[in-house]
Write a protein that holds these residues in place. Structure first.
Motif, PDB file in Angstrom:
ATOM      1  N   THR A 271      10.268  -1.077  -0.676  1.00 27.90           N
ATOM      2  CA  THR A 271       9.428  -2.021  -0.275  1.00 27.90           C
ATOM      3  C   THR A 271       9.715  -3.128  -0.865  1.00 27.90           C
ATOM      4  N   LYS A 276       1.233  -3.566  -4.255  1.00 27.40           N
ATOM      5  CA  LYS A 276       0.646  -3.170  -2.813  1.00 27.40           C
ATOM      6  C   LYS A 276       1.003  -1.826  -2.243  1.00 27.40           C
ATOM      7  N   ARG A 277       2.244  -1.461  -2.319  1.00 24.49           N
ATOM      8  CA  ARG A 277       2.789  -0.412  -1.862  1.00 24.49           C
ATOM      9  C   ARG A 277       2.198   0.730  -2.437  1.00 24.49           C
ATOM     10  N   LYS A 279      -0.728   0.800  -4.135  1.00 29.38           N
ATOM     11  CA  LYS A 279      -2.157   0.944  -3.439  1.00 29.38           C
ATOM     12  C   LYS A 279      -2.459   1.621  -2.297  1.00 29.38           C
ATOM     13  N   THR A 280      -1.450   1.115  -1.439  1.00 29.48           N
ATOM     14  CA  THR A 280      -1.428   1.874   0.065  1.00 29.48           C
ATOM     15  C   THR A 280      -1.434   3.215  -0.158  1.00 29.48           C
ATOM     16  N   HIS A 281      -0.344   3.615  -0.682  1.00 29.30           N
ATOM     17  CA  HIS A 281      -0.084   5.091  -0.859  1.00 29.30           C
ATOM     18  C   HIS A 281      -1.381   5.769  -1.535  1.00 29.30           C
ATOM     19  N   LYS A 285      -2.528   5.744   2.868  1.00 23.57           N
ATOM     20  CA  LYS A 285      -2.018   5.270   4.240  1.00 23.57           C
ATOM     21  C   LYS A 285      -0.509   4.818   4.120  1.00 23.57           C
ATOM     22  N   GLY A 286       0.035   5.276   3.061  1.00 24.00           N
ATOM     23  CA  GLY A 286       1.468   5.002   2.664  1.00 24.00           C
ATOM     24  C   GLY A 286       2.480   5.906   3.479  1.00 24.00           C
TER      25      GLY A 286
END
Length: 337
Positions: A271, A276-277, A279-281, A285-286
């Protein structure tokens, strides 16, 4: 054709500073740093005609395709290598620019116009043959590395016939044949203009040289470029070579990261924004893998100056066993979060 059928023991490798992919086989032929350096050394014409002699699996010509819009003709004697090169051309959808010819380079003028080539690239056999020659057991490498089917004299003679006046020949070769190379070039009215010696590490002897000559050029104005060192003392690429392989930094830093999932398993990705990555996971949604193993936590990361380098690190890390991954992370605790 976007996914050619790979033959036994073949793989697809990529020079990460470009999108070009090359079909390789360590038992048959694989490009090395000499091919990469040669494809980046000469001054390329913006258009016209480029020829890659002794092209092997086509790596030099294919890498060169990213630096010019000229047509590129590759010529390789060995059927197996020429076939790998042809499939790599199709893999990269470069049929309109690059073509592979299976033939002896002495027959080059049957495929290109006499005095019609702007640039010739050649990564030739380096070693003269003798009874004491250290020959590789593989017949493919034997022909690629030893002057059995061609030699320096023939390469210069063919280049003199095929090049335009002021056309260029670029070679990568061995420093111990430097004087012979210079004399042979001059014999065929190919004036050396740029030379660069390549060193495996600082304080080591040069093991390669790059040389560019101009047909019918003046013998004045020879430039000896600064030395090129491949590896730092710790074995990593020097910054200059790293940029050749992975590209210069063109944007934000990139990261290879390792997550520990709720079930104890590990997930690896890359990434440009770690927070941010993560948090996305954890928002599910990661990635499909982590979605069913929440929450995840960041276990380890490494920073790179180019996303392609981070992608390569991710690929290598994923090939390790779980025990190897954990041992690797333990050894790098001074850089882990």
């Amino acid at each position: 054709m976007t996914k050619p059928i790979l033959k036994n023991k073949e793989r697809i490798d990529q020079l990460f500073s470009t999108d070009v992919k090359i079909i390789q086989n360590k038992d048959v032929f694989s490009y090395s740093v000499d091919s990469v350096l040669l494809s980046r050394f000469p001054k390329f014409p913006s258009k016209g005609l480029v020829v890659d002699l002794c092209s092997g699996n086509g790596a030099v010509g294919l890498f060169a395709s990213t630096r010019t819009k000229a047509k590129i003709v590759e010529i390789e004697l060995q059927e197996r290598l020429a076939d790998m090169g042809q499939r790599s051309i199709e893999l990269n959808q470069l049929q309109d620019q690059v073509s592979m010819i299976e033939d002896n380079l002495n027959n080059l003028l049957a495929y290109v116009p006499r005095s019609g080539v702007d640039l010739i690239l050649c990564n030739p056999p380096y070693f003269k043959t003798s009874k004491s020659s250290k020959k590789n057991l593989s017949p493919y490498y034997l022909l690629a590395r030893h002057e059995i089917t061609t030699n320096l004299e023939e390469i210069c003679a063919v280049s003199q016939q095929a090049l335009k006046s002021n056309g260029r020949l670029a070679l990568v070769h061995r420093p111990d044949r430097f004087m012979e190379i210079i004399e042979t070039l001059k014999k065929y009215k190919l004036a050396p203009k740029r030379i660069q010696f390549v060193y495996p590490k600082q304080n080591k002897e040069a093991n390669m040289l790059l040389i560019e000559a101009i047909k019918d050029g003046s013998l004045d104005g020879l430039k000896i470029l600064p030395p090129l060192v491949i590896h730092k003392d710790n074995g990593e690429y020097t910054d200059e070579v790293f940029a050749i392989y992975f590209g210069k930094e063109t944007g934000p830093r990139a990261y290879m990261y390792v997550l520990e999932c709720a079930d104890g398993s590990l997930y690896t990705g890359y990434t440009t924004d770690l927070k941010k990555r993560l948090k996305t996971h954890n928002a599910g949604k990661g990635a499909k893998y982590t979605k069913g193993r929440l929450p995840v936590k960041l276990l380890y990361w490494e920073s790179f100056n180019h996303k392609n380098a981070a992608m390569k690190a991710e690929k290598h890390f994923k090939q390790k066993t779980r025990a190897e991954k954990l041992a690797y992370i333990k050894d790098k605790t001074d850089t882990a979060i």
